[in-house]
Scaffold this active site. Structure first.
Site, PDB file in Angstrom:
ATOM      1  N   CYS A   1       0.763  -1.244  -0.078  1.00 51.23           N
ATOM      2  CA  CYS A   1       0.130   0.124  -0.202  1.00 51.23           C
ATOM      3  C   CYS A   1       0.814   1.221  -0.085  1.00 51.23           C
ATOM      4  CB  CYS A   1      -1.057   0.004   1.393  1.00 51.23           C
ATOM      5  SG  CYS A   1      -2.202  -1.228   0.864  1.00 51.23           S
TER       6      CYS A   1
HETATM    7  N1  LIG Z   1      -3.407  -5.130   1.293  1.00 50.49           N
HETATM    8  C1  LIG Z   1      -3.835  -4.297   2.206  1.00 50.49           C
HETATM    9  O1  LIG Z   1      -3.417  -4.379   3.367  1.00 50.49           O
HETATM   10  C2  LIG Z   1      -4.421  -3.217   1.785  1.00 50.49           C
HETATM   11  C3  LIG Z   1      -5.203  -2.419   2.660  1.00 50.49           C
HETATM   12  C4  LIG Z   1      -6.035  -1.401   2.328  1.00 50.49           C
HETATM   13  C5  LIG Z   1      -6.428  -1.511   0.835  1.00 50.49           C
HETATM   14  N2  LIG Z   1      -5.892  -2.329   0.156  1.00 50.49           N
HETATM   15  C6  LIG Z   1      -6.167  -2.106  -1.493  1.00 50.49           C
HETATM   16  O2  LIG Z   1      -7.008  -3.370  -1.929  1.00 50.49           O
HETATM   17  C7  LIG Z   1      -7.006  -3.581  -3.141  1.00 50.49           C
HETATM   18  C8  LIG Z   1      -7.059  -5.182  -3.004  1.00 50.49           C
HETATM   19  O3  LIG Z   1      -5.435  -5.378  -2.468  1.00 50.49           O
HETATM   20  P1  LIG Z   1      -5.045  -7.038  -1.969  1.00 50.49           P
HETATM   21  O4  LIG Z   1      -3.860  -6.721  -1.146  1.00 50.49           O
HETATM   22  O5  LIG Z   1      -6.258  -7.626  -1.459  1.00 50.49           O
HETATM   23  O6  LIG Z   1      -4.723  -7.552  -3.512  1.00 50.49           O
HETATM   24  P2  LIG Z   1      -4.582  -8.841  -3.669  1.00 50.49           P
HETATM   25  O7  LIG Z   1      -3.513  -8.977  -4.807  1.00 50.49           O
HETATM   26  O8  LIG Z   1      -4.079  -9.912  -2.398  1.00 50.49           O
HETATM   27  O9  LIG Z   1      -5.907  -9.502  -4.267  1.00 50.49           O
HETATM   28  C9  LIG Z   1      -6.451  -9.277  -5.392  1.00 50.49           C
HETATM   29  C10 LIG Z   1      -7.488 -10.419  -5.782  1.00 50.49           C
HETATM   30  O10 LIG Z   1      -8.196 -10.099  -6.874  1.00 50.49           O
HETATM   31  C11 LIG Z   1      -8.208 -11.093  -7.741  1.00 50.49           C
HETATM   32  N3  LIG Z   1      -8.639 -10.583  -8.909  1.00 50.49           N
HETATM   33  C12 LIG Z   1      -8.178  -9.928  -9.985  1.00 50.49           C
HETATM   34  N4  LIG Z   1      -9.127  -9.420 -10.901  1.00 50.49           N
HETATM   35  C13 LIG Z   1     -10.102 -10.116 -10.551  1.00 50.49           C
HETATM   36  C14 LIG Z   1     -11.330 -10.072 -11.486  1.00 50.49           C
HETATM   37  N5  LIG Z   1     -11.713  -9.483 -12.576  1.00 50.49           N
HETATM   38  N6  LIG Z   1     -12.349 -10.930 -10.812  1.00 50.49           N
HETATM   39  C15 LIG Z   1     -12.357 -11.485  -9.636  1.00 50.49           C
HETATM   40  N7  LIG Z   1     -11.204 -11.373  -8.965  1.00 50.49           N
HETATM   41  C16 LIG Z   1      -9.996 -10.838  -9.388  1.00 50.49           C
HETATM   42  C17 LIG Z   1      -6.917 -11.712  -7.878  1.00 50.49           C
HETATM   43  O11 LIG Z   1      -7.081 -12.945  -8.320  1.00 50.49           O
HETATM   44  C18 LIG Z   1      -6.584 -11.699  -6.287  1.00 50.49           C
HETATM   45  O12 LIG Z   1      -6.765 -12.616  -5.463  1.00 50.49           O
HETATM   46  C19 LIG Z   1      -5.783  -2.844  -3.742  1.00 50.49           C
HETATM   47  O13 LIG Z   1      -6.272  -1.979  -4.345  1.00 50.49           O
HETATM   48  C20 LIG Z   1      -5.214  -2.471  -2.507  1.00 50.49           C
HETATM   49  O14 LIG Z   1      -4.515  -1.380  -2.601  1.00 50.49           O
HETATM   50  C21 LIG Z   1      -4.994  -3.262   0.377  1.00 50.49           C
END
Ligand SMILES: NC(=O)c1ccc[n+]([C@@H]2O[C@H](COP(=O)([O-])OP(=O)(O)OC[C@H]3O[C@@H](n4cnc5c(N)ncnc54)[C@H](O)[C@@H]3O)[C@@H](O)[C@H]2O)c1
Length: 420
Positions: free
Chosen positions: A265
């Site tokens: 992030c």
């Molecule tokens: N990781 C954190 O601590 C955190 C905290 C707050 C916000 N965020 C934000 O949340 C969002 C997700 O982050 P994350 O860390 O969970 O990412 P991640 O990469 O762990 O997970 C994303 C998931 O989305 C799936 N995906 C992608 N395209 C898809 C589609 N079209 N249909 C269905 N599934 C699909 C992927 O296979 C993956 O499992 C990002 O924008 C990130 O910046 C993350």
């Protein structure tokens, strides 16, 4: 409520399981079949304290399941978009997954009679929900935002490592939406939590998330720069920070100097807001400095070690590969920079992390991975501590070995701290 979640990563899975914990019926959708199978088997593909037990309970009680089928969304009232938003080369966010999820979801919603609410939870640049997601949904579904389609932005503030706790006890819930009905629907999901709620429009909600991360990242870089100076002056920045943090305008939290921030992030979101500022001709001096300090900071531990010994041909124990304790996430971890630099300088590396070794191994297969701290230290000439895992804190582990501590977790006989 019946909730569906698109994207079953850190945010999607934790949100899904926690919404089930709050009494909702949840379906998590992901395009990666193995991930979905593993979740349905009760094995979270990520490590988070408390997640596995909660997931298993809700699977067995029938309140939660994962699927690869978008059509399953039709049986729900509200869908959260939680897909990844990685950095592009220019620092802006790659919104292709958000767009694809919106289009695929919209297609499915074309077959739904009546209303559906879509909430963006992915971190996206300000104006994305308004200018990209809502139009894509409208085009694909044939529904009109504000009428049979509710659209909202509900940023996620959870911290990896304590994600379940953060989701269930948040500081605040921000709900960005243009219409009252959608606001009430999203709000009702959080009814069981006693938490301050802020209502905004979607773009303000997006900007709140970006600014929160930019602010925290800038604070860490400032603290690290002042920490480096304190060390150069022969002072312990931890003591300095205690005095600084007693000022209520500053506060005691987030004043720990160390070997830099990482994760999925802070670096990504600061680069994103900087790219957006550049595109608009707005100033980026603070954001530039935040990132520049953070790129150099992990190298400080290597520099401090090099002042004590020749790195070429030596064996260095690297303790901690995850970007922070409590997670197996190595995205933009300080350990990546440190390991790259040690290899460049010709050191042999033995590494240990209680959770993150499989993820790190896929990036650096050429270093030696060990089963415990003790095994990692065996035969090493020196140790670097890069993650605050409690198991690194026992001074007796290190004997007389030179230790450079990038996190302030221990104090050994032959010890040097990064900013103290
Ligand atoms: N990781 C954190 O601590 C955190 C905290 C707050 C916000 N965020 C934000 O949340 C969002 C997700 O982050 P994350 O860390 O969970 O990412 P991640 O990469 O762990 O997970 C994303 C998931 O989305 C799936 N995906 C992608 N395209 C898809 C589609 N079209 N249909 C269905 N599934 C699909 C992927 O296979 C993956 O499992 C990002 O924008 C990130 O910046 C993350």
């Amino acid at each position: 409520m019946r909730v569906s979640i698109i994207g079953t990563g850190y945010v999607g899975l934790v949100s899904g399981v926690c919404f089930a914990e709050l009494g909702h019926e949840v379906i998590c959708v992901d395009t990666v079949r193995e991930k979905v199978e593993s979740v349905n088997d009760g094995d979270p593909p990520i490590y988070e304290e408390g997640l596995e037990g909660m997931l298993r309970r809700h699977l067995s009680e029938g309140r939660f399941r994962a699927t690869t089928e978008y059509d399953d969304v039709l049986g729900t009232d509200i869908t959260f978009i939680c897909v990844g938003t990685p950095s592009r080369a220019d620092g802006s966010l790659d919104l292709r997954y958000v767009l694809k999820a919106s289009q695929d979801l919209g297609q499915v919603l074309r077959g739904k009679q009546g209303r559906h609410v879509v909430v963006v939870k992915s971190t996206v640049p300000p104006n994305t929900t308004r200018d990209l997601v809502a139009p894509a949904l409208q085009k694909a579904s044939g529904k009109t935002p504000g009428e049979d389609l509710g659209v909202a932005m509900n940023p996620e503030f959870l911290r990896e490592g304590v994600a379940v706790d953060d989701f269930l006890s948040p500081d605040r819930v921000v709900i960005g939406t243009q219409d009252d009905r959608t606001y009430e629907e999203v709000l009702s999901l959080y009814e069981a939590l006693e938490v301050p709620v802020l209502r905004t429009d979607t773009s303000t909600a997006e900007m709140i998330k970006m600014c929160s991360n930019a602010f925290l990242a800038a604070r860490i870089s400032l603290v690290n720069e002042l920490g480096n100076l304190s060390k150069a002056l022969g002072l312990d920045f931890r003591e300095v920070a205690r005095g600084v943090g007693m000022d209520p305008r500053i506060g005691p939290l987030f004043l720990r100097a160390g070997c830099g921030f990482g994760g999925s992030c802070f670096p990504k979101d600061v680069r994103s807001i900087r790219a957006q500022a550049r595109a608009l001709g707005a100033g980026t001096d603070m954001l530039d400095a935040t990132l520049a300090v953070n790129e150099r900071q992990p190298l400080m531990v290597v520099e401090l070690l090099e002042r004590r010994m020749e790195l070429y041909g030596s064996t260095v124990a690297v303790l901690g590969l995850a970007f922070k304790p409590g997670t197996d996430d190595v995205r933009e971890a300080s350990a990546l920079t440190v390991v790259r630099e040690l290899l460049r300088k010709g050191a042999d590396i033995r590494a240990y992390d209680p959770q993150a070794m499989p993820n790190f191994r896929s990036l650096f297969p050429q270093i030696t991975y060990c089963g415990s701290v003790k095994e990692c230290l065996r035969g090493a000439d020196a140790a670097l501590i890069l993650t605050e895992w409690q198991e690194f804190s026992e001074p007796g582990l290190y004997g007389q070995m030179p230790v450079v501590d990038g996190r302030g977790i221990t104090k050994t006989n032959n010890y040097e701290g990064i900013c103290w």
